[in-house]
Design an enzyme around this catalytic site. Sequence first.
Site, short mmCIF file in Angstrom:
data_model
loop_
_atom_site.label_atom_id
_atom_site.label_comp_id
_atom_site.label_asym_id
_atom_site.label_seq_id
_atom_site.Cartn_x
_atom_site.Cartn_y
_atom_site.Cartn_z
N GLU A 278 1.12 5.46 -55.89
CA GLU A 278 0.33 4.48 -55.12
C GLU A 278 -1.16 4.62 -55.41
OE1 GLU A 278 2.04 3.74 -51.29
OE2 GLU A 278 0.08 3.60 -50.38
N GLU A 281 -1.76 3.06 -58.66
CA GLU A 281 -1.60 1.60 -58.50
C GLU A 281 -2.90 1.01 -57.92
OE1 GLU A 281 1.57 0.51 -55.81
OE2 GLU A 281 1.30 -1.63 -56.17
N CYS A 298 5.19 2.30 -46.96
CA CYS A 298 6.21 3.31 -46.65
C CYS A 298 6.92 3.09 -45.34
CB CYS A 298 5.68 4.73 -46.74
SG CYS A 298 3.95 4.92 -46.50
N SER A 318 1.83 -2.47 -51.68
CA SER A 318 2.06 -1.60 -52.81
C SER A 318 3.52 -1.78 -53.23
CB SER A 318 1.83 -0.15 -52.39
OG SER A 318 2.50 0.71 -53.28
N LYS A 357 14.62 2.96 -40.94
CA LYS A 357 15.04 3.49 -42.24
C LYS A 357 16.54 3.39 -42.43
CE LYS A 357 10.95 5.95 -43.50
NZ LYS A 357 10.45 5.26 -44.70
N GLU A 360 16.58 0.11 -43.99
CA GLU A 360 15.89 0.16 -45.29
C GLU A 360 16.82 0.69 -46.39
OE1 GLU A 360 13.08 3.34 -45.80
OE2 GLU A 360 11.78 2.17 -47.11
N GLU A 365 18.08 -3.68 -53.05
CA GLU A 365 17.29 -3.21 -54.19
C GLU A 365 17.13 -1.68 -54.22
OE1 GLU A 365 16.20 -4.98 -51.62
OE2 GLU A 365 14.21 -4.33 -50.94
N CYS A 503 4.59 7.74 -37.83
CA CYS A 503 5.97 8.24 -37.75
C CYS A 503 6.20 9.26 -36.65
CB CYS A 503 6.38 8.89 -39.05
SG CYS A 503 6.49 7.74 -40.40
FE1 HC1 Z 1 7.50 8.68 -42.30
FE2 HC1 Z 1 7.32 8.58 -44.81
S1 HC1 Z 1 5.70 9.39 -43.45
S2 HC1 Z 1 7.54 6.76 -43.52
O1 HC1 Z 1 6.34 7.92 -41.29
O2 HC1 Z 1 6.08 7.64 -45.90
O3 HC1 Z 1 10.10 7.83 -41.17
O4 HC1 Z 1 7.67 11.30 -40.99
O5 HC1 Z 1 9.49 10.15 -43.98
O6 HC1 Z 1 9.77 7.72 -46.42
O7 HC1 Z 1 7.06 11.09 -46.40
C1 HC1 Z 1 9.12 8.20 -41.50
C2 HC1 Z 1 7.59 10.27 -41.40
C3 HC1 Z 1 8.58 9.49 -43.75
C4 HC1 Z 1 8.80 8.08 -45.89
C5 HC1 Z 1 7.19 10.14 -45.87
#
Ligand code: HC1
Length: 574
Positions: A278, A281, A298, A318, A357, A360, A365, A503
Site C-alpha cells: 500500500e 501504491e 483493510c 487501495s 470478515k 469478506e 475474488e 478493530c
Molecule cells: Fe483489523 Fe487488519 S487491523 S482489519 O482492524 O488490517 O479485523 O485487528 O486483522 O486483515 O492486520 C480486523 C484488526 C485485522 C486485517 C490487520
Amino acid sequence: KVTLTIDNIKVEVPKDYTILEAAKLAGIDIPTLCFLKGINEVGACRVCLVEIEGARTLQASCVHPVSEGMVVKTNSKKVRDARKSNVELILSNHNRECLICDRNKNCELQSLSEELGIREIPFEGIKTEAIIDDQSFSIVRDQSKCILCGRCVNVCRNIQKIGILDFVNRGFDTQVAPAFGKSMADVPCIYCGQCIVACPVGALKEKDDIEKVWDAIENPDVHVVVQTAPAVRAGLGECFELPIGTRVTGKMVAALKRMGFDRVYDTNFAADLTIMEEGHELIDRVQNGGKLPMITSCSPGWIRYCEFNYPDFLENLSTCKSPHQMMGAIIKSYYAQKKGIDPKNIFVVSIMPCTSKKTECQRPEMNSTGYRDVDAVLTTRELGKMIKQARIKFLELEDEQFDQDLLGEYTGAGVIFGATGGVMEAALRTVAEVLEGKVFEEVEYTAIRGVEDIKEATLTLGGMEVKIAVAHGTANAGKLLEMVKLGEKQYHFIEIMGCSGGCVTGGGQPHVSAKTLMNVDVRAERAKALYEEDRILPIRKSHENLQIKKLYEDFLEKPNSHKAHELLHTHYKA
Ligand code: HC1
Ligand code: SF4
C-alpha cells in the site's frame, strides 16, 4: 450546577445531568437495560425507574433531568415492585432458553432478573414468533430473544448512520428487523456487528463457525494454519475476566497451540506486507498522477459501506486486499511451496475482532491461488468459547511465541493496525523513509492517534506536502467523504475503518456491559495494549521486517510486482 438529594445523599452535579448520571456520581447504582451511554438514552424499558418527591408517577432516571432541590429515592418498595413487574413483562414474551443461549452467563437481562430476584413470571401469554434469520455469512438474528430495547437500532442509525434495523409493525407484533421482512443478507448491511455488540441479550450474534474449525483440526489430512488479528490480543483476556485492555498475546498463542492448530501465525506479518504494497501504491499514485486521495481498504465493513453508499470513491480505494486475506494467499502459495504441502490440504483460519470478515473471506475474488485465501473466520468471542470448550485454563498458561519461520516475524507497525489511525501511522513510518531516503528515529505520529472522530495532519515528505486524514465508524467516514466530494477538503491519503475506534472495538470483540461502558472508553483502553506492544518490539517499521524482505527476494520480487498483484490485490466494483 444544581444540588439534589438521592437516597439521603446530597450531590452537586452539572445542571444538564440526568438522575442516572447524578446517582452514578453519588456512588448509587440504578439498574438499567435499554440504556446505552451516548447511543440509546430513551427510557423505553422502564427498569431505571425512580421515585421523585412530589411527582405523581415514577420516572425513568436515564432521561429525567435533575433540578435544584430534587429529592429522589432509587430503592423504595414502590420502585422495586415497579422495576420487577417491568422485567417480568419483558420476560413473559422472551425465549427463556438461557441454558442453550449464546449469551448464557453474559446477558444483561439474565443478570437483571437474578438481581431483582425474579423467580416466576406471573403473566404467561402468547410469545413472539421465533423468526431466525441466519442467511448472511456474518450475523444471526433471533426474534424470539429480542426485547425491543432499541440499542441495535440506534447504534446502526446514529453511530454508523446506516439504519438497517428498525422497529417494524405495531403493538404486540412490533419487531426489530430490516424493512420489508428482508433478511440481513439482502440489505445494505455492512456486517460491522456493532448491533451485536450493543445487544444486551442473545437476539443478535455472529454466525458460528466453531464446529467447522474443530472439524478441520480433527482431520489428520488437513494442515490447519491459524492467524490472529492485531486487535484480538487486546480483547481476548476479557473472555476470561481480565481487565479491559489487558494484552494477552503470549497466552493466546499458547492456547492456540494446545487447541491443536498446526501452525500459529500473527496477521501482523501480513499487515507489514500490506504496508509494503500500500505504501508503494501510494507513492506511485502521488508520483504518477494516480487517483487520489487513496483510501485504505483493510476494513471489509468500510468496503461494503463504500460499495453501497459511495461508489464514486471505489477507484480511490487501495487495491490491496486486507492483511488477513493477503496472509491466506501467501500461506497457500509461498508457504505451501516452501513446506511442500499441497495448498488444497491447507485450511486457513483467521481469528478476527470483526464480523464483517466472515463475509469478506467468502467474496468470490478472494481466491487468487485457486483456493479460498481464508477458509474460516472466527471472532475473538468464538475463540474465547473454543478455549473454554477445550477446558484450557487460560489464565494459568505460560506465554508462548508465534511460530517463527517464514511468516513469523512482525513489527510494531503491524500491531498498531488494530487501533484507529494505526494503518496510517504504519504506512507513514515506511513512506517517509522511502521518500526521504533516510532513517527516522521518531516513529510515533501522535496527531493521528486517539478517538477523535476525524483526525487530520499535513506532513512534508520528500519535499512535498502530504495531507492525510483518518476516520473511524461509518458515520465519520461519510462526513469526511462528503467534505472531499464537495471539494472542501483535499487529501492524499485517508484511513477509514468501519467501526468507531478501529478493530479494537470491532463487532467480534467481547461484550462489555452497558454499566461498564458508562465509565470506560473501551476504544482507548484496548488501543493502549497495542501501542504498548509496538513500543516494546525491537523493529517498528514494516520495511525492516526481515522475513518480508526474504518473501520479496524469494517469491514476490518487489512491491506491486505482477505476482504481488495477482496474489495480494483486487478491485472493488459497485
Ligand atoms: Fe483489523 Fe487488519 S487491523 S482489519 O482492524 O488490517 O479485523 O485487528 O486483522 O486483515 O492486520 C480486523 C484488526 C485485522 C486485517 C490487520
Ligand atoms: Fe447495522 Fe452494522 Fe448491524 Fe448491519 S451489522 S445492522 S450495518 S450495525
